[in-house]
Design an enzyme around this catalytic site. Structure first.
Site, PDB file in Angstrom:
ATOM      1  N   SER A   9      -3.575  -3.544  -3.020  1.00  0.00           N
ATOM      2  CA  SER A   9      -2.846  -2.368  -2.543  1.00  0.00           C
ATOM      3  C   SER A   9      -3.817  -1.338  -1.995  1.00  0.00           C
ATOM      4  O   SER A   9      -4.794  -0.979  -2.652  1.00  0.00           O
ATOM      5  CB  SER A   9      -2.027  -1.756  -3.687  1.00  0.00           C
ATOM      6  OG  SER A   9      -1.222  -0.711  -3.227  1.00  0.00           O
ATOM      7  N   ASP A  59      -4.249   2.261  -1.465  1.00  0.00           N
ATOM      8  CA  ASP A  59      -3.668   3.529  -1.938  1.00  0.00           C
ATOM      9  C   ASP A  59      -4.623   4.643  -1.529  1.00  0.00           C
ATOM     10  O   ASP A  59      -5.590   4.952  -2.241  1.00  0.00           O
ATOM     11  CB  ASP A  59      -3.480   3.487  -3.453  1.00  0.00           C
ATOM     12  CG  ASP A  59      -2.732   2.234  -3.893  1.00  0.00           C
ATOM     13  OD1 ASP A  59      -1.717   1.906  -3.265  1.00  0.00           O
ATOM     14  OD2 ASP A  59      -3.194   1.578  -4.848  1.00  0.00           O
ATOM     15  N   SER A 111       0.833  -1.201   0.000  1.00  0.00           N
ATOM     16  CA  SER A 111       0.000   0.000   0.000  1.00  0.00           C
ATOM     17  C   SER A 111       0.867   1.249   0.000  1.00  0.00           C
ATOM     18  O   SER A 111       2.072   1.185   0.231  1.00  0.00           O
ATOM     19  CB  SER A 111      -0.899   0.018   1.258  1.00  0.00           C
ATOM     20  OG  SER A 111      -1.694  -1.134   1.341  1.00  0.00           O
TER      21      SER A 111
END
Length: 427
Positions: free
Chosen positions: A332, A334, A294
């Site tokens: 991930s 983000d 991340s």
């Protein structure tokens, strides 16, 4: 020394010896940053090239590093920490700022985000740590606020995370409330320590050692003279897609991938295909899922922006990450937060406050500054981080500066001679 003091002094010395190495406001020997190598991403930086170039912003880190590489699960090794970002510093911690949140991909956590979306305001600090210690850090912010009579004002702490389980014994829950409060108490303006510090201690970025990175941009007077500062906790991305100013750095430096030392394979089944480290260097093929992890990005500005404009600014972070090779992959997280430091308090007891707003036709330079500073912050995070060996002997390599420079020159993106190594910086 009176004899009655000796047992107490001995006990204190023993306790200090048993503590993990904890960085509060430690001095760090600065490693070359992107600009020291001649990599600028365009634009003009503030004096510090850090988020703290935005007046009032303070940053504090607590870094926890202890234990041997193959400790007992739950007891180490410890490669983690916590970072605090205070938009108005400790003195103004109870004064809200306009803010907005944007998630490129939501496989992550940012506590308090619903109220930011509802109210358009952020109260208190933004805390950064690892995935499993979000709860401890959140609770610690409330306890810290209670000591100051601000438990109502800071009742919905904002805590973000990235997963450091490649290098850190993440199920040991090593970040305690005291560490979070120490990060808050040590926060200050000035230079910001980068790399394997604070919440970024155990993070991995594009299969290189990652962590905390920061950068800023100062707009020209004709563009308003505003400052944009960015701070990232970088723990995302695949190696093959890593790009720096259009140069396919991930293809040029395709080796030095994570591997394990010793004779025992990592216990985590996620790393079942990870190869052992060769006699020199790292693995040449990926041994862990790439594109996972991340990145948390904080954007600060002194430009007079309303929440909906800050949401636009936060979305532009995605362009900076995309230019570096991030895709917002499925696994991930983000998540980006942007805030403006213009004051919102109404005068006296009045319920009506007057604020300024930048015309949308003048916002493009802020978009560009955000994209530039995001890229530079990511690269600064990698450049500042050294090779680290952590849980189960897994080793993650630092980005080699000489090979980065060689790749940039190969593609004609670096023609100037890199600056000499900088002097010691004291954050």
């Amino acid at each position: 020394m009176h004899a009655s003091w000796r047992p107490l002094i001995s006990c204190l010395l023993l306790c200090l010896a048993l503590l993990p190495r904890t960085g509060l406001a430690q001095s760090v020997t600065a490693r070359p940053r992107a600009r020291d190598l001649g990599i600028t991403f365009g634009g003009r930086t503030g004096p510090l090239n850090a988020i703290t170039d935005v007046a009032g912003v303070e940053v504090g880190h607590v870094t926890l590093i202890s234990g041997e590489e193959r400790g007992e699960p739950g007891k180490g090794p410890v490669r983690t920490g916590v970072t605090a970002v205070l938009p108005r510093g400790r003195d103004g911690v109870d004064e809200e700022v306009f803010a907005a949140v944007y998630a490129l991909n939501g496989n992550g956590e940012l506590t308090g985000s619903h109220w930011i979306a509802e109210s358009g305001q952020l109260a208190g600090p933004l805390m950064l740590t690892n995935t499993n210690d979000v709860g401890a850090v959140r609770d610690a912010v409330i306890a810290w606020a209670m000591k100051r009579g601000l438990e109502w004002d800071l009742g919905l702490p904002v805590v973000a995370e990235t997963w450091d389980g490649i290098l850190n014994d993440i199920y040991g829950f090593h970040v305690k409330g005291a560490h979070a409060q120490q990060a808050l108490d040590s926060a200050r303006g000035g230079p910001v320590a980068e790399g394997a510090v604070g919440g970024g201690t155990g993070m991995v970025c594009h299969s290189f050692k990652g962590g905390i990175g920061t950068s800023s941009r100062k707009l020209s007077d004709a563009e308003g003279g505003y400052t944009v500062g960015v701070l990232v906790q970088c723990n995302y991305g695949s190696r093959r897609l890593l790009s720096v100013e259009g140069v396919p750095v991930g293809e040029e430096i395709s080796d030095l991938r994570p591997c394990y030392t010793g004779t025992q394979k990592p216990r985590n089944t996620m790393f079942a295909k990870m190869p052992p480290c060769p006699a020199s260097g790292g693995a040449t093929k990926p041994g862990a899922p790439e594109g996972s992890g991340s990145i948390i990005v904080t954007v600060a500005t002194d430009a007079p922006l309303l929440p909906h404009q800050l949401a636009r600014l936060a979305r532009r972070v995605s362009l900076g990450i995309g230019k570096m090779g991030g895709l917002g992959e499925n696994s991930s997280g983000d998540i980006f937060l942007a805030f403006s430091t213009q004051h919102l308090k109404a005068p006296g007891e009045s319920p009506v406050a007057s604020v300024s707003v930048l015309d949308n036709d003048s916002i493009n330079p802020l978009f560009e500054a955000t994209v530039q500073a995001t890229q530079e912050s990511i690269l600064n995070a990698m450049l500042a981080a050294d090779t680290m060996t952590g849980v189960d002997g897994i080793r993650v390599f630092g980005l080699p500066k000489d090979r980065l420079v060689k790749a940039m020159r190969k593609y004609g993106r670096l023609t100037s001679t890199p600056a000499p190594a900088p002097r010691e910086r004291k954050p």
